[in-house]
Motif scaffolding. Structure first.
Motif, mmCIF file in Angstrom:
data_model
loop_
_atom_site.group_PDB
_atom_site.id
_atom_site.type_symbol
_atom_site.label_atom_id
_atom_site.label_comp_id
_atom_site.label_asym_id
_atom_site.label_seq_id
_atom_site.Cartn_x
_atom_site.Cartn_y
_atom_site.Cartn_z
ATOM 1 N N THR A 130 0.719 -1.138 0.087
ATOM 2 C CA THR A 130 -0.022 0.039 0.140
ATOM 3 C C THR A 130 0.780 1.253 0.047
ATOM 4 N N TYR A 131 1.966 1.241 0.892
ATOM 5 C CA TYR A 131 2.567 2.563 0.849
ATOM 6 C C TYR A 131 3.684 2.699 -0.365
ATOM 7 N N ALA A 132 3.858 1.508 -0.938
ATOM 8 C CA ALA A 132 4.738 1.543 -2.169
ATOM 9 C C ALA A 132 3.688 2.046 -3.365
ATOM 10 N N GLY A 133 2.379 2.036 -3.172
ATOM 11 C CA GLY A 133 1.588 2.477 -4.146
ATOM 12 C C GLY A 133 1.404 3.857 -3.907
ATOM 13 N N PHE A 134 1.235 4.437 -2.550
ATOM 14 C CA PHE A 134 1.187 5.834 -2.242
ATOM 15 C C PHE A 134 2.529 6.589 -2.778
ATOM 16 N N ARG A 135 3.494 5.925 -2.584
ATOM 17 C CA ARG A 135 4.801 6.683 -3.022
ATOM 18 C C ARG A 135 4.645 6.536 -4.654
ATOM 19 N N LYS A 136 4.301 5.730 -5.290
ATOM 20 C CA LYS A 136 4.171 5.721 -6.841
ATOM 21 C C LYS A 136 3.373 7.202 -7.267
ATOM 22 N N HIS A 137 2.550 7.416 -6.482
ATOM 23 C CA HIS A 137 1.652 8.659 -6.663
ATOM 24 C C HIS A 137 2.614 9.951 -6.588
ATOM 25 N N PHE A 138 3.215 9.897 -5.531
ATOM 26 C CA PHE A 138 4.303 10.948 -5.336
ATOM 27 C C PHE A 138 5.248 11.196 -6.203
ATOM 28 N N VAL A 139 5.804 9.831 -6.617
ATOM 29 C CA VAL A 139 6.712 9.943 -8.162
ATOM 30 C C VAL A 139 6.138 10.583 -9.296
ATOM 31 N N ALA A 140 5.026 10.180 -9.474
ATOM 32 C CA ALA A 140 4.277 10.734 -10.702
ATOM 33 C C ALA A 140 4.197 12.080 -10.638
ATOM 34 N N ILE A 141 3.827 12.617 -9.208
ATOM 35 C CA ILE A 141 3.730 14.105 -9.078
ATOM 36 C C ILE A 141 5.128 14.724 -9.099
ATOM 37 N N ALA A 142 6.076 14.401 -8.722
ATOM 38 C CA ALA A 142 7.566 14.646 -9.115
ATOM 39 C C ALA A 142 7.903 14.652 -10.454
ATOM 40 N N ARG A 143 7.629 13.629 -11.007
ATOM 41 C CA ARG A 143 7.818 13.656 -12.536
ATOM 42 C C ARG A 143 7.093 14.685 -13.331
ATOM 43 N N ARG A 144 6.039 14.977 -13.029
ATOM 44 C CA ARG A 144 5.177 16.202 -13.618
ATOM 45 C C ARG A 144 5.749 17.523 -13.500
ATOM 46 N N ALA A 145 6.222 17.648 -12.082
ATOM 47 C CA ALA A 145 6.913 18.999 -11.570
ATOM 48 C C ALA A 145 8.188 19.082 -12.428
ATOM 49 N N ARG A 146 8.873 18.061 -12.490
ATOM 50 C CA ARG A 146 10.028 18.054 -13.233
ATOM 51 C C ARG A 146 9.814 18.610 -14.881
ATOM 52 N N ASP A 147 8.919 17.717 -15.410
ATOM 53 C CA ASP A 147 8.395 18.053 -16.763
ATOM 54 C C ASP A 147 7.959 19.589 -17.027
ATOM 55 N N ALA A 148 7.176 19.973 -15.924
ATOM 56 C CA ALA A 148 6.855 21.365 -16.067
ATOM 57 C C ALA A 148 7.793 22.508 -15.634
ATOM 58 N N GLY A 149 9.068 21.926 -15.289
ATOM 59 C CA GLY A 149 9.911 23.228 -15.141
ATOM 60 C C GLY A 149 10.213 23.365 -13.576
ATOM 61 N N GLU A 150 9.274 22.872 -13.013
ATOM 62 C CA GLU A 150 9.325 23.217 -11.240
ATOM 63 C C GLU A 150 10.700 22.575 -10.581
ATOM 64 N N LEU A 151 11.068 21.593 -11.249
ATOM 65 C CA LEU A 151 12.174 21.042 -10.494
ATOM 66 C C LEU A 151 13.226 20.713 -11.684
ATOM 67 N N PRO A 152 14.520 20.984 -11.266
ATOM 68 C CA PRO A 152 15.610 20.877 -12.189
ATOM 69 C C PRO A 152 15.454 19.719 -13.362
ATOM 70 N N PRO A 153 16.042 19.754 -14.610
ATOM 71 C CA PRO A 153 15.952 18.661 -15.386
ATOM 72 C C PRO A 153 16.337 17.347 -14.917
ATOM 73 N N ASP A 154 17.680 17.405 -14.103
ATOM 74 C CA ASP A 154 18.109 16.287 -13.737
ATOM 75 C C ASP A 154 17.654 15.508 -12.275
ATOM 76 N N ALA A 155 16.578 16.151 -11.794
ATOM 77 C CA ALA A 155 16.136 15.763 -10.445
ATOM 78 C C ALA A 155 15.377 14.504 -10.914
ATOM 79 N N ASP A 156 15.708 13.398 -9.835
ATOM 80 C CA ASP A 156 15.113 12.076 -9.798
ATOM 81 C C ASP A 156 13.990 12.213 -9.252
ATOM 82 N N PRO A 157 12.835 11.725 -10.083
ATOM 83 C CA PRO A 157 11.605 11.644 -9.451
ATOM 84 C C PRO A 157 11.304 10.641 -8.569
ATOM 85 N N GLU A 158 12.121 9.711 -8.648
ATOM 86 C CA GLU A 158 11.969 8.695 -7.447
ATOM 87 C C GLU A 158 12.347 9.107 -5.927
#
Length: 198
Positions: A130-158
């Motif tokens: 369950t918690y691994a599933g929760f974390r996947k949602h936050f990884v997806a959030i981080a990936r989208r933030a990186r793609d939108a330029g809110e995080l540096p391009p080399d930020a690791d979404p995981e």
């Protein structure tokens, strides 16, 4: 004999789970017996055991109910279109937490579930998945933030997703155990850390 409706069965199951939740919040998992739940539910022994053959079955069902609301909230945050800024995403996640940490809040049971998972392998497996599933949602959030330029391009979404998700249980543990900080203070602290680290 007439067939019992699915609605009746679901209502009876809910009645038992509500009774178990009240008992577990009041007395904890270990100090609550099946007899306590039966008395709280106002049902016969057979009626309760028909749905939940053991206390462990009740604990697992309670754990599933604790998780269901959070899963919905986190999935919605990960799918927001357009993507929300990270600070707003965290604010919305913590708003859900605030709604669930009062005296009858389901997140108070999460702490008991974590403890019980240390001795029950089946529950531990459920909690880990369950918690691994929760974390996947936050990884997806981080990936989208990186793609939108809110995080540096080399930020690791995981890595960012794991850290971002870690802020949620960190907040509600403090809220439940100490009564503070409030959400605004916590978010201000997170922003200050991020600015300083950047």
């Amino acid at each position: 004999m007439p067939r019992v409706s699915d609605e009746h069965l679901a209502a009876r199951r809910r009645q038992i789970l509500d009774a178990a939740r009240r008992c577990f919040l009041r007395d904890g998992f270990h100090n609550t017996s099946m007899q306590d739940v039966i008395a709280e539910a106002g049902l016969s022994v057979g009626a309760v055991y028909r749905y939940f053959p053991s206390k462990n079955d009740l604990i697992t069902a309670i754990a599933q109910s604790v998780i269901g609301g959070a899963e919905t909230v986190f999935a919605e945050l990960a799918a927001a279109d357009p993507p929300l800024p990270l600070a707003e995403t965290l604010d919305r996640a913590l708003a859900y937490v605030d709604a669930q940490t009062g005296p009858d809040g389901i997140l108070r049971l999460a702490i008991q579930v974590w403890s019980e998972a240390q001795r029950d392998p089946a529950l531990a497996e459920f909690v880990a998945a369950t918690y691994a599933g929760f974390r996947k949602h936050f990884v997806a959030i981080a990936r989208r933030a990186r793609d939108a330029g809110e995080l540096p391009p080399d930020a690791d979404p995981e890595a960012v997703g794991a850290a971002l998700f870690g802020l949620v249980p960190g907040y509600f543990m403090q809220r439940i155990l100490t009564g503070s900080p409030d959400r605004a203070s916590y978010l201000a602290g997170v922003r200050a850390l991020v600015r300083r680290a950047g």
